[in-house]
Design an enzyme around this catalytic site. Structure first.
Site, PDB file in Angstrom:
ATOM      1  N   GLY A  29      64.824 101.074   7.448  1.00 55.64           N
ATOM      2  CA  GLY A  29      64.081 101.159   8.707  1.00 55.64           C
ATOM      3  C   GLY A  29      63.551  99.803   9.147  1.00 55.64           C
ATOM      4  O   GLY A  29      63.659  98.804   8.429  1.00 55.64           O
ATOM      5  N   THR A  31      60.445  98.711   9.725  1.00 56.20           N
ATOM      6  CA  THR A  31      59.235  98.132   9.128  1.00 56.20           C
ATOM      7  C   THR A  31      59.560  97.494   7.784  1.00 56.20           C
ATOM      8  O   THR A  31      59.180  96.350   7.507  1.00 56.20           O
ATOM      9  CB  THR A  31      58.137  99.207   8.963  1.00 56.20           C
ATOM     10  N   GLY A  84      59.397 102.549   4.466  1.00 59.51           N
ATOM     11  CA  GLY A  84      58.628 102.987   5.631  1.00 59.51           C
ATOM     12  C   GLY A  84      58.430 104.488   5.614  1.00 59.51           C
ATOM     13  O   GLY A  84      58.736 105.162   4.627  1.00 59.51           O
ATOM     14  N   GLU A 111      66.486 107.146  -0.462  1.00 63.77           N
ATOM     15  CA  GLU A 111      65.138 106.573  -0.471  1.00 63.77           C
ATOM     16  C   GLU A 111      64.270 107.293  -1.493  1.00 63.77           C
ATOM     17  O   GLU A 111      63.604 106.668  -2.321  1.00 63.77           O
ATOM     18  CB  GLU A 111      64.485 106.707   0.910  1.00 63.77           C
ATOM     19  N   LYS A 129      52.074 105.882  12.851  1.00 64.41           N
ATOM     20  CA  LYS A 129      52.611 106.785  11.819  1.00 64.41           C
ATOM     21  C   LYS A 129      51.510 107.632  11.174  1.00 64.41           C
ATOM     22  O   LYS A 129      51.806 108.595  10.469  1.00 64.41           O
ATOM     23  CB  LYS A 129      53.321 105.981  10.730  1.00 64.41           C
TER      24      LYS A 129
HETATM   25  O1  DER Z   1      64.132 107.033   7.485  1.00 64.61           O
HETATM   26  C1  DER Z   1      63.091 106.652   6.914  1.00 64.61           C
HETATM   27  O2  DER Z   1      62.450 107.317   6.100  1.00 64.61           O
HETATM   28  C2  DER Z   1      62.616 105.292   7.295  1.00 64.61           C
HETATM   29  O3  DER Z   1      61.752 104.791   6.358  1.00 64.61           O
HETATM   30  C3  DER Z   1      62.049 105.400   8.671  1.00 64.61           C
HETATM   31  O4  DER Z   1      61.684 106.673   9.000  1.00 64.61           O
HETATM   32  C4  DER Z   1      60.908 104.512   9.007  1.00 64.61           C
HETATM   33  O5  DER Z   1      61.474 103.727   9.955  1.00 64.61           O
HETATM   34  P1  DER Z   1      60.695 102.674  10.854  1.00 64.61           P
HETATM   35  O6  DER Z   1      59.989 101.759   9.872  1.00 64.61           O
HETATM   36  O7  DER Z   1      61.791 101.988  11.610  1.00 64.61           O
HETATM   37  O8  DER Z   1      59.758 103.464  11.709  1.00 64.61           O
END
Ligand code: DER
Length: 231
Positions: A29, A31, A84, A111, A129
């Site tokens: 992702g 972040t 993330g 993940e 978030k």
């Molecule tokens: O898919 C995931 O779990 C990623 O970590 C994501 O949801 C977080 O993405 P972002 O950092 O682009 O919001």
């Protein structure tokens, strides 16, 4: 979502936790990408680490950052994982304080494998978030043959399943593992642990995006500075 400045601060703060000699789980992702880039900078300054990617995207980003890569069956321990989230429970009085919804990038199966294998799991997020309780749709990775029967079982659980369509491809999203994703709307989730157990039991489900009792800490990037949540 949050601003790039906030995401960058969270990612760079998490990267500071990486010590010489660490094996680091590299999340997926936008972040976490800042953390991967920061680790890459440290590697170019002499830091010795091995990264374990959690997706095709994470691996590509790590290769671009020149982080040496390894995998779970080549190491004894994963010292730290940085990843993330799509939603984080931020009510310290909630039983699910620190519970996550992940899977917005359709990478939650690998993940969760890497994040849960790590001695310490660090979440990086921006304020958008944070929530008092989980209420976004829960991504569920299913083997392709199972998507209709899993959808039926999700409805039995009170959820509303939607097969995740691709944007630049006809038909559904296909994960790195060759599977499909159902986004399951349950509304506010009062007992993430119970729902996680129910979803895991459904035949054909490979993995769901509820991460309960997983995260150790969340770095919340702000326009100025970073806040820390310890669970
Ligand atoms: O898919 C995931 O779990 C990623 O970590 C994501 O949801 C977080 O993405 P972002 O950092 O682009 O919001």
């Amino acid at each position: 979502g949050g601003t790039d400045a906030a995401k960058r601060r969270a990612g760079e703060r998490a990267a500071e936790e990486v010590d010489n000699g660490d094996v680091v789980g590299l999340g997926t992702g936008s972040t976490t990408a800042y953390a991967i880039d920061a680790i890459g900078e440290a590697v170019s300054d002499g830091l010795e680490v091995q990264g374990i990617p959690t997706s095709f995207q994470s691996r590509q980003r790590a290769l671009e950052a020149s982080i040496p890569l390894t995998d779970l069956d080549a190491v004894e321990t994963v010292d730290l994982a940085i990843d993330g989230a799509d939603q984080v429970v931020d009510d310290p009085d909630a039983s699910g304080y620190g519970a996550l919804i992940k899977g917005g990038g359709a990478a939650h199966t690998r993940e969760k494998l890497v994040d849960a294998a790590a001695e310490r799991f660090v979440v990086v997020a921006d304020p958008s978030k944070l929530a008092d309780r989980l209420e976004r749709s829960v991504p569920v990775e299913v083997i392709p043959d199972a998507h209709t029967v899993v959808a039926d079982r999700v409805q039995d659980l009170g959820g509303e399943p939607t097969l995740r369509d691709a944007e630049h491809k006809d038909g559904p999203i296909v994960t790195d593992n060759g599977n499909l994703v159902l986004d399951c709307a349950f509304g506010p989730i009062s007992d993430p642990n119970e729902l996680a157990t129910q979803l895991s039991r459904i035949p054909g489900v490979l993995e769901h995006g509820l991460f309960v009792d997983c995260a150790d800490v969340t770095y919340v990037g702000l326009e100025e500075g970073v806040e820390t949540r310890v669970y």
